[in-house]
Every structure is written in C-alpha cells, then in structure tokens.
Write an enzyme that holds these catalytic residues in place. Structure first.
Site, PDB file in Angstrom:
ATOM      1  N   ASP A   1       0.530  62.365  57.698  1.00  0.00           N
ATOM      2  CA  ASP A   1       0.945  63.254  58.790  1.00  0.00           C
ATOM      3  C   ASP A   1      -0.287  63.956  59.340  1.00  0.00           C
ATOM      4  O   ASP A   1      -1.201  64.308  58.575  1.00  0.00           O
ATOM      5  CB  ASP A   1       1.953  64.290  58.292  1.00  0.00           C
ATOM      6  CG  ASP A   1       3.296  63.681  57.944  1.00  0.00           C
ATOM      7  OD1 ASP A   1       3.619  62.620  58.512  1.00  0.00           O
ATOM      8  OD2 ASP A   1       4.013  64.256  57.106  1.00  0.00           O
TER       9      ASP A   1
ATOM     10  N   ASP B   1       7.826  60.007  62.849  1.00  0.00           N
ATOM     11  CA  ASP B   1       8.787  61.114  62.842  1.00  0.00           C
ATOM     12  C   ASP B   1       9.273  61.424  64.257  1.00  0.00           C
ATOM     13  O   ASP B   1      10.456  61.705  64.479  1.00  0.00           O
ATOM     14  CB  ASP B   1       8.157  62.357  62.231  1.00  0.00           C
ATOM     15  CG  ASP B   1       7.769  62.164  60.775  1.00  0.00           C
ATOM     16  OD1 ASP B   1       8.404  61.324  60.112  1.00  0.00           O
ATOM     17  OD2 ASP B   1       6.839  62.849  60.313  1.00  0.00           O
TER      18      ASP B   1
END
Length: 226
Positions: A184, A198
């Site tokens: 991330d 996401d």
C-alpha cells in the site's frame, strides 16, 4: 311411405327449399372462420414477439455474446496491470516511513506492507482473507457468463482486477505464500493507506449498488416494480 295430404310428390318448390336450407351461405372473407389461418396468425405473432424479446435482451437465446466477456476481461486486466505496475514503482522509489507529498496534504505516497484486508483492516488474518478473495474472484468469473449489461461488466471487471491484484501480493510476496503482505502506498487525510486494487474494489462496490438500485439485472433487463 305415407304421403302428406295436399303435398304433391314431385313439387319442385319443396325440393328447392330443402336445398337452400342444406347449403350454407359463403363467408364474405375467404379466410373467415378458417382454423388454419387463425393458427398461422397466432404462430406468427408468437414468433415475432419472441424475436423482439431476444433482440431486447441482446440475443440471449441465440447464444452468448462475447463482447460482454471481452469488456469484463479488458477492465480486469487493465486494473491488474495498473495495480502491479504502481506497486513495483512504489517499491523501487519509496522508502517505508518516509512519506512524499504529491498534492500538498491531500495526497501522499507513503509505502507500507499490509498484512490485513483492504485499507489495512483485519491484520493477522492473512490466510483467511486470501481464501475469501480467491473465492470472490472465482465467483465473479462464474457469474460473468450471464453478463449482458455494460454497468455490470465494468463493475465485475473492477472487482476481479482488484481482487486478483491483492491475491498476487498475498501469494508471492514476503514473508511466505498466502501470508504475503500487500503493498500500500496511497495516503489521503483521515483515511487508511491503500493501493490501486483497493480503489478498484471500492469503485466496483459503488457501481454494483447503483445498478441494483436502478433495477438492472445481470442480463441487462430491468426489474418492473409494481
């Protein structure tokens, strides 16, 4: 045979009356009262209505249209490519714990490794999350056979690409297969750090809700509320 008094045996008038009563009048319309013509009209009407229904549903009865599969697969592959590309760039150019401002405080690049689900939720349950994501991806592929709607095809493509993007991280990245941490690197104010996968999954969820509220089914037909 007993003859009725007053009625001659060879009376031509009585013979003509019997013939007139026995012979029905011809119909004005040659097709009136014809069972065959009525049946042909009913069959033709049914056939035309069936053809109209098939055309309205994109030729569903005539075989699956591959354009929906191509749209679904194309969106999924684009999402997967962008997700893996941006993760590779983040690993190559970012250092964990050293955020980089992109748009002031609205957007930062901040590299972390996430063992949980989307937006860093569910840390410590990596194997279970991996199994759920694989099941979701397989379910999307199975349901994609029924796609006849642009909105549903795009939503399924986003969901599939996002799920597979994070699945690849969990399978192939450290520390071990099915325990791998997801990369991330996107950070916004008051929100967990996330990635392109996401974003795709969240966009898919929003689009699925919109399609459902509009009453549009997978096959492109619309629900009629009474």
């Amino acid at each position: 045979m007993q003859r009725t008094p007053g009625t001659p045996l060879n009376d031509p008038t009585s013979s003509d009356q019997v013939e007139d009563e026995a012979t029905p009048e011809p119909a004005d319309d040659p097709s009136a009262g014809s069972p065959s013509s009525t049946g042909e009209d009913a069959v033709a009407s049914t056939t035309s209505s069936s053809a109209a229904d098939v055309a309205a549903r994109g030729g569903e009865a005539g075989g699956r249209s591959w354009k929906w599969t191509v749209l679904f697969g194309g969106v999924g592959l684009v999402v997967l490519f962008l997700d893996q590309l941006t993760k590779a760039l983040a690993l190559a150019h970012l250092t964990p714990g050293e955020p980089v401002d992109v748009i002031g405080s609205l957007l930062k690049f901040n590299l972390i490794r996430n063992s949980g689900a989307a937006f860093s939720l569910g840390a410590g349950y990596t194997p279970y999350i991996s199994a759920i994501q694989i099941a979701v991806a397989l379910g999307v592929v199975y349901l994609s056979r029924k796609l006849r709607s642009v909105g549903w095809a795009v939503a399924f493509g986003l969901l599939f690409g996002g799920a597979v993007g994070n699945i690849l991280d969990r399978i192939f990245r450290e520390p071990s297969p099915f325990h791998g941490h997801v990369v991330d690197f996107l950070q916004t104010p008051h929100w967990a750090i996330f990635n392109v996968a996401d974003m795709a999954v969240t966009s898919a969820a929003v689009l699925l809700v919109i399609q459902t509220l509009r009453g549009i089914r997978l096959d492109g037909t619309r629900e009629h509320h009474k």
